[in-house]
Design a protein around this motif. Sequence first.
Motif, PDB file in Angstrom:
ATOM      1  N   LEU A  22       4.036   7.261  -8.350  1.00 55.35           N
ATOM      2  CA  LEU A  22       4.889   7.349  -6.972  1.00 55.35           C
ATOM      3  C   LEU A  22       5.789   8.456  -6.787  1.00 55.35           C
ATOM      4  CD1 LEU A  22       4.769   3.409  -6.672  1.00 55.35           C
ATOM      5  CD2 LEU A  22       3.384   4.983  -5.445  1.00 55.35           C
ATOM      6  N   GLN A  68       5.833  -2.156  -3.211  1.00 54.16           N
ATOM      7  CA  GLN A  68       4.781  -0.922  -3.320  1.00 54.16           C
ATOM      8  C   GLN A  68       4.797  -0.438  -4.792  1.00 54.16           C
ATOM      9  OE1 GLN A  68       5.550   2.828  -1.961  1.00 54.16           O
ATOM     10  NE2 GLN A  68       3.321   3.667  -1.904  1.00 54.16           N
ATOM     11  N   PHE A  69       6.133  -0.479  -5.261  1.00 51.78           N
ATOM     12  CA  PHE A  69       6.338  -0.320  -6.873  1.00 51.78           C
ATOM     13  C   PHE A  69       5.983  -1.302  -7.698  1.00 51.78           C
ATOM     14  CE2 PHE A  69       8.602   0.197 -11.025  1.00 51.78           C
ATOM     15  CZ  PHE A  69       8.436   1.470 -11.163  1.00 51.78           C
ATOM     16  N   LYS A  81       2.102  -1.060  -7.966  1.00 49.04           N
ATOM     17  CA  LYS A  81       1.750   0.030  -8.990  1.00 49.04           C
ATOM     18  C   LYS A  81       1.967  -0.339 -10.164  1.00 49.04           C
ATOM     19  CE  LYS A  81      -0.300   3.901  -8.838  1.00 49.04           C
ATOM     20  NZ  LYS A  81      -1.770   4.154  -8.010  1.00 49.04           N
TER      21      LYS A  81
END
Lengths: 69, 158
Positions: B29, B113-114, B117
């Motif tokens: 990212l 989102q992190f 991931k």
Amino acid sequence: MAQHDVEIVISKTGEVKVHIKGVKGKGCLEYAKWLSKIVGSVREQKLTSEYYEPEVKSKIDLHQQLNDE
Amino acid sequence: MSAVVILTPAIVAGWPTIVAAVAGAASALGLVVKQSVKQDIDIAQQTQATEQTVEVELAKSEVVAQNLAKEKEIVVTKGDIELSVSRDERGRCKVCAKGKGKTKAELKQIAEQFAQKMAQCFVYNRVATELKNKGFQTVNEEVMEDQSIRINVRRWVD
């Protein structure tokens, strides 16, 4: 020797879809069990037609006798 | 075809494995690993009291070897955004996002989102290692348009 293929798709959320190919009978469930231990827990499981095929292939010998008439 | 199985991930691992997943997610990212010592973060938090902060917990996660992981924290940054990954009181893994000029909703989205991931990287690392140990050879590996990772492996059995 039998060829065992596994396709693994890891979604962006970490969910895993595993497609086990070429493994007949209960052998594919052993793979599924092994992978679920590695990843987490089984959410869904679908057995395909190959699961119901026999694990050991029976050998059939065909003898053709040609009789002189 | 034999069977199709869908598995829900559980992130249960020691701190080094968590750090590897964090590093993988950060790299994917475009974030940079800043530091991993909690005491340094405490000082930084005191000086940045005006920033918004959001915490997201990773579902089905557990950092094992709890005593070792109690004071551990890893921080990754991108611009003014700072994400810290640590173990909470219940042993679960959590992602805390903070940054100037961002709303709570924006920070929550970034943290989620992190976390996703990170879960993907964790599962990838684990699956890749176990497949190798089991004697599988990688036939193909690719990142799809939807950011999912597809791995095709094969082995020969007597």
